[in-house]
Design an enzyme around this catalytic site. Structure first.
Site, mmCIF file in Angstrom:
data_model
loop_
_atom_site.group_PDB
_atom_site.id
_atom_site.type_symbol
_atom_site.label_atom_id
_atom_site.label_comp_id
_atom_site.label_asym_id
_atom_site.label_seq_id
_atom_site.Cartn_x
_atom_site.Cartn_y
_atom_site.Cartn_z
ATOM 1 N N GLY A 66 -23.207 -10.556 -8.026
ATOM 2 C CA GLY A 66 -22.861 -9.850 -6.786
ATOM 3 C C GLY A 66 -21.843 -10.603 -5.952
ATOM 4 O O GLY A 66 -20.875 -10.025 -5.444
ATOM 5 N N CYS A 103 -31.460 -19.064 -2.117
ATOM 6 C CA CYS A 103 -32.342 -18.025 -1.566
ATOM 7 C C CYS A 103 -33.764 -18.582 -1.455
ATOM 8 O O CYS A 103 -34.738 -17.921 -1.828
ATOM 9 C CB CYS A 103 -32.309 -16.761 -2.408
ATOM 10 S SG CYS A 103 -32.676 -16.997 -4.170
#
Length: 464
Positions: free
Chosen positions: A284, A395
């Site tokens: 992404g 993350c």
């Protein structure tokens, strides 16, 4: 299931003890399907698979996805497979609360196969709002099918009917967090933040889309019945196969959580610049760099994970040099204007979308991955041109994987300095900005908009 803030840990701890006793030394699968029964209840089969998916997710991080690709989940009709996954995910998100409810009604822990039947049934009635008669009936049928669970069918019936009659009682969102993580997060972020993080475990996140440059986010939002978030991410409550949504085939957008879109925006590449994306899959952020006009090199150690990246680049009609090699082993003398390191991490910030990470992550994983991140940061630094930029992100909600990494890196690399982030420019919550100029995004932020994944990101510059 009551939605109050955490008010104590004794009931949660008892619930966890019952869950641990039920789990036993080995995973006990839910009852096996009756393969050749032409009269098998499809509703029962879907719920049986939900139990298998739940236990697979509790056993290991990738267990749910692996179980979905294998029989018997693979053999279900698509709607039934989707239902089974939804039930398993609901049970994972509310597992602590479900076990609190069961702890009040069980004098001792039954076998795991029985516990699984009860968990799956309560996930349906209390989270997915399945009619109680359907959930109870299929739970009893599941118990009847297997000789090992058949003696417990009256217990299953009594417990579920009791919950339906009396209500679930008060449950605490904090019970959905493993004790060790709750203690860490309370110490790191404070009691108020912990409550918000716990409440976020209950929420099924919306789908976020990143629009390709030239595509108006407002027009895309109208097509997918969504809204435009700060930074340009489009958020939609639509469900189902994203490949059928408007603009997918045309390559107008790709799926990417709002927080995951922040690091590439922070790197701020310009057309014609060279950019290196280390640990690039599933891609992404790589798409963001290429869509901005940069000449991108994308590295990842996993050829299998790069397959999805290549497919997305083909659909988006974008190009990048893709190399399947561990970053530490890449022998290339080039230096880049911009380097992005989205490092391997515990991924504890993604629990809204991947609730299994809360159960699969262990304290030892934090230190193990912090060592990997340390090495990769030094590799990334060597690839930055004088005057160039490096963005490091994970993350994870663990300081050892975020803030501590950058503090140590700057001490051993005096040629780099922090470039303070401006949240409004990159689509991050204002409260994510740290005193050092880094970004610490929590899943509890933007709660009024539906939250977002947890991320840490820091932008560094090599002094020219």
């Amino acid at each position: 299931m009551s939605g109050g803030a955490p008010k104590g840990r004794s009931s949660a701890a008892r619930g966890r003890r019952i869950a641990e006793k039920a789990r036993g030394p080995r995973r006990a699968p839910a009852p096996r399907p009756v393969a050749d029964d032409p009269h098998a209840d499809v509703g029962v089969e879907a719920r049986l698979v939900a139990g298998l998916l739940l236990n697979a997710a509790l056993e290991k991080r990738t267990g749910l996805d692996e179980a979905l690709s294998q029989a018997p989940a693979r053999d279900l009709a698509p709607p039934d497979r989707a239902f089974a996954r939804a039930v398993a995910m609901a049970a994972l998100r509310r597992l602590g609360e479900i076990d609190q409810i069961l702890e009040r009604r069980l004098q001792k822990a039954p076998p795991l196969a029985v516990m699984t039947i009860l968990r799956i049934a309560l996930a349906q009635t209390l989270v997915l709002e399945t009619p109680a008669f359907a959930a109870v009936s299929t739970a009893v049928k599941l118990a009847e099918r297997d000789p090992k669970t058949r003696p417990y069918k009256n217990l299953v019936n009594a417990v579920l009917r009791g919950v339906g009659r009396d209500g679930p009682g008060l449950t605490t969102a904090e019970s959905n967090l493993p004790d060790w993580l709750a203690q860490r997060w309370k110490a790191t972020y404070g009691e108020a933040a912990l409550i918000g993080l716990a409440l976020a475990t209950r929420e099924e996140p919306a789908t976020d889309l990143t629009a390709r440059p030239g595509v108006d986010p407002a027009e895309l939002a109208a097509l997918v019945e969504g809204e435009v978030l700060p930074g340009g991410t489009v958020r939609t409550g639509k469900r189902g196969d994203v490949a059928s949504w408007p603009g997918f085939e045309a390559g107008d957008w790709w799926v990417q959580d709002a927080a995951a879109a922040v690091p590439a925006r922070l790197l701020a590449v310009k057309a014609g610049e060279t950019a290196l994306d280390l640990c690039a899959a599933p891609g992404g952020k790589t798409l963001q760099l290429a869509a901005a006009g940069a000449e991108v090199v994308a590295l990842d150690r996993s050829e299998a994970r790069l397959k999805r990246l290549r497919q997305n680049f083909e659909r988006m009609k974008l190009t990048a040099e893709v190399v399947a090699v561990p970053a530490e082993d890449w022998e290339d003398d080039r230096a880049f204007d911009a380097v992005l390191l989205d490092a391997p991490c515990t991924a504890t910030g993604t629990y809204r979308r991947n609730p299994e990470v809360l159960r699969a992550t262990r304290p030892a994983d934090v230190a193990k991955l912090a060592d990997v991140q340390h090495r990769l940061l030094d590799v990334a630094a060597e690839k930055v041109k004088p005057g160039g930029r490096l963005v490091y992100c994970v993350c994870s909600l663990e300081r050892e994987e975020g803030e501590t990494q950058i503090i140590a890196f700057l001490r051993r690399n005096p040629a780099f300095r922090t470039v303070p982030a401006v949240p409004a420019e990159v689509g991050a919550p204002d409260e994510a900005l740290t005193a050092e100029g880094w970004l610490r995004i929590l899943p509890s932020q933007w709660a009024e908009r539906g939250g977002l994944d947890g991320f840490f990101a820091a932008k560094l510059e090599r002094i020219a």
